[in-house]
Motif scaffolding. Structure first.
Motif, PDB file in Angstrom:
ATOM      1  N   THR A 193     -37.742  51.851 -55.719  1.00  0.00           N
ATOM      2  CA  THR A 193     -38.097  50.783 -54.790  1.00  0.00           C
ATOM      3  C   THR A 193     -36.897  50.456 -53.910  1.00  0.00           C
ATOM      4  O   THR A 193     -35.753  50.515 -54.353  1.00  0.00           O
ATOM      5  CB  THR A 193     -38.524  49.510 -55.551  1.00  0.00           C
ATOM      6  N   ALA A 194     -37.165  50.109 -52.661  1.00  0.00           N
ATOM      7  CA  ALA A 194     -36.125  49.717 -51.710  1.00  0.00           C
ATOM      8  C   ALA A 194     -36.485  48.352 -51.145  1.00  0.00           C
ATOM      9  O   ALA A 194     -37.651  48.085 -50.846  1.00  0.00           O
ATOM     10  CB  ALA A 194     -36.008  50.741 -50.591  1.00  0.00           C
ATOM     11  N   SER A 195     -35.478  47.508 -50.978  1.00  0.00           N
ATOM     12  CA  SER A 195     -35.764  46.118 -50.637  1.00  0.00           C
ATOM     13  C   SER A 195     -34.910  45.597 -49.484  1.00  0.00           C
ATOM     14  O   SER A 195     -33.824  46.105 -49.195  1.00  0.00           O
ATOM     15  CB  SER A 195     -35.542  45.234 -51.872  1.00  0.00           C
ATOM     16  N   ALA A 196     -35.433  44.544 -48.875  1.00  0.00           N
ATOM     17  CA  ALA A 196     -34.680  43.827 -47.853  1.00  0.00           C
ATOM     18  C   ALA A 196     -33.504  43.065 -48.437  1.00  0.00           C
ATOM     19  O   ALA A 196     -32.663  42.554 -47.685  1.00  0.00           O
ATOM     20  CB  ALA A 196     -35.613  42.859 -47.114  1.00  0.00           C
ATOM     21  N   ASP A 197     -33.402  43.003 -49.780  1.00  0.00           N
ATOM     22  CA  ASP A 197     -32.242  42.354 -50.395  1.00  0.00           C
ATOM     23  C   ASP A 197     -31.016  43.269 -50.418  1.00  0.00           C
ATOM     24  O   ASP A 197     -29.964  42.897 -50.946  1.00  0.00           O
ATOM     25  CB  ASP A 197     -32.577  41.847 -51.803  1.00  0.00           C
ATOM     26  N   GLY A 198     -31.151  44.497 -49.853  1.00  0.00           N
ATOM     27  CA  GLY A 198     -30.024  45.423 -49.772  1.00  0.00           C
ATOM     28  C   GLY A 198     -29.816  46.277 -51.002  1.00  0.00           C
ATOM     29  O   GLY A 198     -28.837  47.018 -51.083  1.00  0.00           O
ATOM     30  N   THR A 199     -30.726  46.197 -51.966  1.00  0.00           N
ATOM     31  CA  THR A 199     -30.614  46.999 -53.184  1.00  0.00           C
ATOM     32  C   THR A 199     -31.843  47.892 -53.344  1.00  0.00           C
ATOM     33  O   THR A 199     -32.899  47.646 -52.746  1.00  0.00           O
ATOM     34  CB  THR A 199     -30.474  46.129 -54.447  1.00  0.00           C
ATOM     35  N   ALA A 200     -31.679  48.906 -54.178  1.00  0.00           N
ATOM     36  CA  ALA A 200     -32.788  49.764 -54.582  1.00  0.00           C
ATOM     37  C   ALA A 200     -32.791  49.833 -56.099  1.00  0.00           C
ATOM     38  O   ALA A 200     -31.774  49.592 -56.760  1.00  0.00           O
ATOM     39  CB  ALA A 200     -32.641  51.152 -53.972  1.00  0.00           C
ATOM     40  N   THR A 216     -46.572  45.359 -63.005  1.00  0.00           N
ATOM     41  CA  THR A 216     -45.888  44.766 -61.866  1.00  0.00           C
ATOM     42  C   THR A 216     -44.386  44.897 -62.094  1.00  0.00           C
ATOM     43  O   THR A 216     -43.870  44.441 -63.119  1.00  0.00           O
ATOM     44  CB  THR A 216     -46.263  43.278 -61.704  1.00  0.00           C
ATOM     45  N   LEU A 217     -43.699  45.547 -61.167  1.00  0.00           N
ATOM     46  CA  LEU A 217     -42.263  45.754 -61.266  1.00  0.00           C
ATOM     47  C   LEU A 217     -41.567  44.688 -60.425  1.00  0.00           C
ATOM     48  O   LEU A 217     -41.623  44.717 -59.197  1.00  0.00           O
ATOM     49  CB  LEU A 217     -41.890  47.156 -60.789  1.00  0.00           C
ATOM     50  N   ALA A 218     -40.925  43.749 -61.102  1.00  0.00           N
ATOM     51  CA  ALA A 218     -40.277  42.623 -60.427  1.00  0.00           C
ATOM     52  C   ALA A 218     -38.759  42.753 -60.541  1.00  0.00           C
ATOM     53  O   ALA A 218     -38.241  43.597 -61.264  1.00  0.00           O
ATOM     54  CB  ALA A 218     -40.751  41.311 -61.025  1.00  0.00           C
ATOM     55  N   GLY A 219     -38.044  41.912 -59.806  1.00  0.00           N
ATOM     56  CA  GLY A 219     -36.590  41.894 -59.893  1.00  0.00           C
ATOM     57  C   GLY A 219     -35.903  41.792 -58.548  1.00  0.00           C
ATOM     58  O   GLY A 219     -34.805  41.261 -58.458  1.00  0.00           O
ATOM     59  N   HIS A 220     -36.548  42.312 -57.489  1.00  0.00           N
ATOM     60  CA  HIS A 220     -35.940  42.207 -56.165  1.00  0.00           C
ATOM     61  C   HIS A 220     -35.973  40.750 -55.691  1.00  0.00           C
ATOM     62  O   HIS A 220     -36.884  39.998 -56.029  1.00  0.00           O
ATOM     63  CB  HIS A 220     -36.679  43.102 -55.162  1.00  0.00           C
ATOM     64  N   GLU A 221     -34.980  40.391 -54.899  1.00  0.00           N
ATOM     65  CA  GLU A 221     -34.863  39.020 -54.416  1.00  0.00           C
ATOM     66  C   GLU A 221     -35.418  38.846 -53.010  1.00  0.00           C
ATOM     67  O   GLU A 221     -35.380  37.750 -52.459  1.00  0.00           O
ATOM     68  CB  GLU A 221     -33.395  38.587 -54.455  1.00  0.00           C
ATOM     69  N   ASP A 222     -35.917  39.934 -52.428  1.00  0.00           N
ATOM     70  CA  ASP A 222     -36.510  39.858 -51.094  1.00  0.00           C
ATOM     71  C   ASP A 222     -37.617  40.911 -51.012  1.00  0.00           C
ATOM     72  O   ASP A 222     -37.890  41.620 -51.987  1.00  0.00           O
ATOM     73  CB  ASP A 222     -35.435  40.086 -50.020  1.00  0.00           C
ATOM     74  N   GLU A 223     -38.209  41.047 -49.837  1.00  0.00           N
ATOM     75  CA  GLU A 223     -39.352  41.938 -49.652  1.00  0.00           C
ATOM     76  C   GLU A 223     -39.062  43.378 -50.101  1.00  0.00           C
ATOM     77  O   GLU A 223     -37.970  43.892 -49.877  1.00  0.00           O
ATOM     78  CB  GLU A 223     -39.740  41.965 -48.163  1.00  0.00           C
ATOM     79  N   ASP A 258     -44.259  40.345 -51.197  1.00  0.00           N
ATOM     80  CA  ASP A 258     -44.142  39.345 -52.259  1.00  0.00           C
ATOM     81  C   ASP A 258     -42.999  39.665 -53.232  1.00  0.00           C
ATOM     82  O   ASP A 258     -42.906  39.076 -54.305  1.00  0.00           O
ATOM     83  CB  ASP A 258     -45.471  39.180 -53.015  1.00  0.00           C
ATOM     84  N   LYS A 259     -42.142  40.640 -52.861  1.00  0.00           N
ATOM     85  CA  LYS A 259     -40.929  41.019 -53.597  1.00  0.00           C
ATOM     86  C   LYS A 259     -41.203  41.880 -54.830  1.00  0.00           C
ATOM     87  O   LYS A 259     -40.317  42.089 -55.656  1.00  0.00           O
ATOM     88  CB  LYS A 259     -40.116  39.783 -54.022  1.00  0.00           C
ATOM     89  N   SER A 260     -42.433  42.381 -54.958  1.00  0.00           N
ATOM     90  CA  SER A 260     -42.773  43.166 -56.140  1.00  0.00           C
ATOM     91  C   SER A 260     -43.321  44.540 -55.766  1.00  0.00           C
ATOM     92  O   SER A 260     -43.728  44.796 -54.631  1.00  0.00           O
ATOM     93  CB  SER A 260     -43.806  42.431 -56.998  1.00  0.00           C
ATOM     94  N   CYS A 261     -43.317  45.421 -56.774  1.00  0.00           N
ATOM     95  CA  CYS A 261     -43.979  46.721 -56.695  1.00  0.00           C
ATOM     96  C   CYS A 261     -45.040  46.734 -57.789  1.00  0.00           C
ATOM     97  O   CYS A 261     -44.788  46.274 -58.907  1.00  0.00           O
ATOM     98  CB  CYS A 261     -42.964  47.844 -56.905  1.00  0.00           C
ATOM     99  N   GLY A 302     -54.214  42.134 -55.600  1.00  0.00           N
ATOM    100  CA  GLY A 302     -53.302  41.535 -56.563  1.00  0.00           C
ATOM    101  C   GLY A 302     -52.011  41.043 -55.940  1.00  0.00           C
ATOM    102  O   GLY A 302     -51.436  40.065 -56.415  1.00  0.00           O
ATOM    103  N   HIS A 303     -51.531  41.732 -54.901  1.00  0.00           N
ATOM    104  CA  HIS A 303     -50.297  41.284 -54.241  1.00  0.00           C
ATOM    105  C   HIS A 303     -50.531  39.938 -53.549  1.00  0.00           C
ATOM    106  O   HIS A 303     -51.642  39.630 -53.097  1.00  0.00           O
ATOM    107  CB  HIS A 303     -49.835  42.319 -53.215  1.00  0.00           C
ATOM    108  N   ARG A 304     -49.461  39.170 -53.413  1.00  0.00           N
ATOM    109  CA  ARG A 304     -49.531  37.857 -52.768  1.00  0.00           C
ATOM    110  C   ARG A 304     -48.904  37.878 -51.371  1.00  0.00           C
ATOM    111  O   ARG A 304     -48.623  36.836 -50.796  1.00  0.00           O
ATOM    112  CB  ARG A 304     -48.838  36.808 -53.636  1.00  0.00           C
ATOM    113  N   GLY A 305     -48.663  39.070 -50.854  1.00  0.00           N
ATOM    114  CA  GLY A 305     -48.114  39.217 -49.507  1.00  0.00           C
ATOM    115  C   GLY A 305     -48.493  40.574 -48.947  1.00  0.00           C
ATOM    116  O   GLY A 305     -49.141  41.395 -49.625  1.00  0.00           O
ATOM    117  N   GLU A 306     -48.120  40.837 -47.710  1.00  0.00           N
ATOM    118  CA  GLU A 306     -48.432  42.113 -47.066  1.00  0.00           C
ATOM    119  C   GLU A 306     -47.941  43.294 -47.900  1.00  0.00           C
ATOM    120  O   GLU A 306     -46.884  43.229 -48.526  1.00  0.00           O
ATOM    121  CB  GLU A 306     -47.759  42.192 -45.690  1.00  0.00           C
ATOM    122  N   ILE A 307     -48.695  44.389 -47.881  1.00  0.00           N
ATOM    123  CA  ILE A 307     -48.275  45.620 -48.536  1.00  0.00           C
ATOM    124  C   ILE A 307     -47.549  46.478 -47.507  1.00  0.00           C
ATOM    125  O   ILE A 307     -48.098  46.828 -46.467  1.00  0.00           O
ATOM    126  CB  ILE A 307     -49.481  46.368 -49.137  1.00  0.00           C
TER     127      ILE A 307
END
Length: 310
Positions: A215-222, A193-200, A177-180, A154-159
């Motif tokens: 969730t922790a992201s490359a956008d600098g937020t959790a 699908t938990l969306a909202g992050h702006e990066d991986e 793909d920026k989602s969990c 289901g993901h559109r990028g690496e897990i």
């Protein structure tokens, strides 16, 4: 069936029954995920007795004592502040991951130097070096002997990260793909699908009860989500670089993050307020973890060191 003894499980709260049946020793659990310090013990025991024949009248006082102990544990305040306990020159190349064993008496580190090392938490002494990998060691863990594997599509990028909840009924995955995504373990069906992050999304985790997801992201937020409603409860914002690792304390009231900004941070789950910044590493922090009791933290960094905080 003959009840032999009770075992207490603090996180997630529950009572394990050890019993004999047909000459074999078996166990079953009474899960008390909704237990709180305000729960009426008499009503709870009455409900347990209706559904569990092993809890006879002669065992009621024991069960009540165990429930009270669980309530006392749940009622403890989480206002602890951490300070540096030890800094270990752990590997010759950057660390990628750190993890405690269940008791917190030892922990393991993984590194770009292709080795894992096991350490004594109290003394900081190196106990074992595990060699044999031909490339970087990215993921490590102590054995927790249950779970099942599915192909989750289901993901559109690496897990980047995957974890079971405590009873292995759900799986969460974080992706480039920026989602969990939340999956049903038995069927492999995507539940949300938990969306909202702006990066991986670089890391994901459940709390010990399986009722919260972080969730922790490359956008600098959790972010912290409800595992029931899938709604975002809080956003954790103040890191100045990508967040590579996130975890809950055992009580589920605090979140720990590790970041490329060379700090680890402690957060209140419900409000999203940063309670403490752990500073001292001289390069990116790749990993961090609480011990089971929540009174010790370890951090592993690209500066080749591991630090213990108490």
């Amino acid at each position: 069936m003959k009840l032999k003894r009770f075992l207490l499980r603090y996180y997630p709260p529950g009572i394990i029954l050890e019993y004999e049946k047909g000459g074999a020793l078996k166990t079953k659990s009474i899960d008390l995920l909704d237990l709180s310090p305000e729960t009426d013990t008499e009503e709870l025991i009455s409900a347990i007795r209706k559904s569990e024949p092993l809890i006879t009248a002669s065992r009621v006082d024991q069960v009540k004592l165990l429930i009270v102990r669980l309530q006392e544990k749940l009622g403890q305040q989480d206002n602890r502040r951490f300070s540096l306990f030890k800094a270990l020159q752990a590997h010759i190349l950057p660390l990628t991951n750190v993890a405690f064993n269940k008791s917190g008496s030892s922990f393991i580190t993984g590194s770009y130097d292709r080795t894992c090392k096991i350490w004594d938490t109290a003394s900081g002494e190196e106990l074992h070096t595990l060699e044999g990998h031909r490339n970087v060691v990215y993921a490590i863990a102590f054995n927790n002997p249950y779970g099942r594997v599915h192909t989750l599509i289901g993901h559109r990028g690496e897990i980047s990260s995957v974890q079971f909840n405590w009873d292995c009924s759900l799986i969460i995955t974080g992706s480039m793909d920026k989602s969990c995504r939340v999956w049903e373990a038995a069927s492999g069906k995507c539940m949300a699908t938990l969306a909202g992050h702006e990066d991986e999304v670089l890391d994901v985790c459940f709390d010990y009860t399986g009722q919260l997801i972080a969730t922790a992201s490359a956008d600098g937020t959790a972010r912290v989500y409800s595992a029931v409603s899938y709604q975002c409860i809080s956003r954790l914002e103040s890191h100045e670089g990508e967040i590579s690792k996130i975890c809950f304390n055992a009580q589920g009231s605090r979140v720990l993050t590790a970041s490329a900004d060379k700090t680890a941070r402690l957060w209140d789950v419900q409000s999203g307020v940063c309670l403490q910044v752990l500073e001292g590493h001289t390069d990116e922090i790749f990993s961090s973890a609480f011990n089971y009791e929540g009174d010790t933290i370890i951090t592993g960094s690209k500066d080749n060191t591991c630090r213990i905080w108490r």
